[in-house]
Design an enzyme around this catalytic site. Sequence first.
Site, PDB file in Angstrom:
ATOM      1  N   GLU A 174      46.590   5.208  50.713  1.00  0.00           N
ATOM      2  CA  GLU A 174      47.537   6.077  50.016  1.00  0.00           C
ATOM      3  C   GLU A 174      46.848   6.936  48.955  1.00  0.00           C
ATOM      4  OE1 GLU A 174      50.499   6.960  50.426  1.00  0.00           O
ATOM      5  OE2 GLU A 174      51.278   5.535  51.905  1.00  0.00           O
ATOM      6  N   GLU A 177      45.115   9.692  50.892  1.00  0.00           N
ATOM      7  CA  GLU A 177      46.043  10.651  51.472  1.00  0.00           C
ATOM      8  C   GLU A 177      46.623  11.599  50.423  1.00  0.00           C
ATOM      9  OE1 GLU A 177      47.717   7.977  55.251  1.00  0.00           O
ATOM     10  OE2 GLU A 177      49.049   8.541  53.605  1.00  0.00           O
ATOM     11  N   GLU A 178      46.970  11.068  49.247  1.00  0.00           N
ATOM     12  CA  GLU A 178      47.641  11.888  48.247  1.00  0.00           C
ATOM     13  C   GLU A 178      46.687  12.703  47.386  1.00  0.00           C
ATOM     14  OE1 GLU A 178      50.550   9.971  45.870  1.00  0.00           O
ATOM     15  OE2 GLU A 178      51.788   9.377  47.581  1.00  0.00           O
TER      16      GLU A 178
END
Length: 292
Positions: A174, A177-178
Amino acid sequence: MLRSLPKLSPLLSSARTTNIPRFLANSLRFVSSAQTITRTKTSTGRIAMTTRAPIRPMSSSTVSSITAEDHVQQPKLLKSTDDDHDGVIVEMDQPMDAATFVLILRSSISHWKQLGKKGVWIKLPIHLASLVEPLVKVLVVQENSGHFRGSGVWKFPTGVVDQEEDICVAAVREVKEETGVDSEFVEVLAFRQSHKSFFDKSDLFFVCMMRPLSSDIQKQRLEIEASRWMPFEEYSAQPFVQKHDLLKYISDVCSAKIDGRYSGYSAVSTSSSFSDQKYYLYLNAGALKSSL
């Protein structure tokens, strides 16, 4: 694809400095491209600085006062002990001028890298405080969709665990991805259980501490409006954080962790008699090790 709960909130701490390696990116950072540094009082009443830094080569411009003659010398290495996260702990207890310290630290970092060490905790006497910026930074984002859209609130990267995905693996994914920042899982600092949350299901929300492996931010444009390394004090002082109990507790936990007054739960690979599958058991490895 619909993702299963629980959610997680990766925490990335770091403090940027121009002269010393950062803890996650360049030499002295707590999680991705900085150094984690905090001020604490020692038993003798002196002010010390505790910093967690990734072991990376120092910049050639670290201290301009280091001369060519200094590089010819073969300085002794800093005395260190191993920590529980593949790093080392150094406690400075002898007076040393800034240029000498940087020279010895550089040689020590090179030595620790050869041993495969990933980071170093350094307790500095006050006379060395000018070498580093007493600042801890966290990786935060502003979302361009959902509840926080247009609110101006800076928050930790969050996400949802995929089917059959471990919490420690999901945290790394995460963050990448962010924000585009590479990291590795260190600890679960806290978790919250709530009911009737998403899809009328119970929800487990984990706050994770990560160790950064890169520093450059490349935000995910679909979900993220902005992303930056923010001083922890600035993040914690946001009215939104101070107003909500959950975020205030998380902030207090992070502050205690930075000051060395709190230990979370690291992931230990294990198995059970019910299955051949490997599992992660999250436990306070440091406390367990010291009790054996």
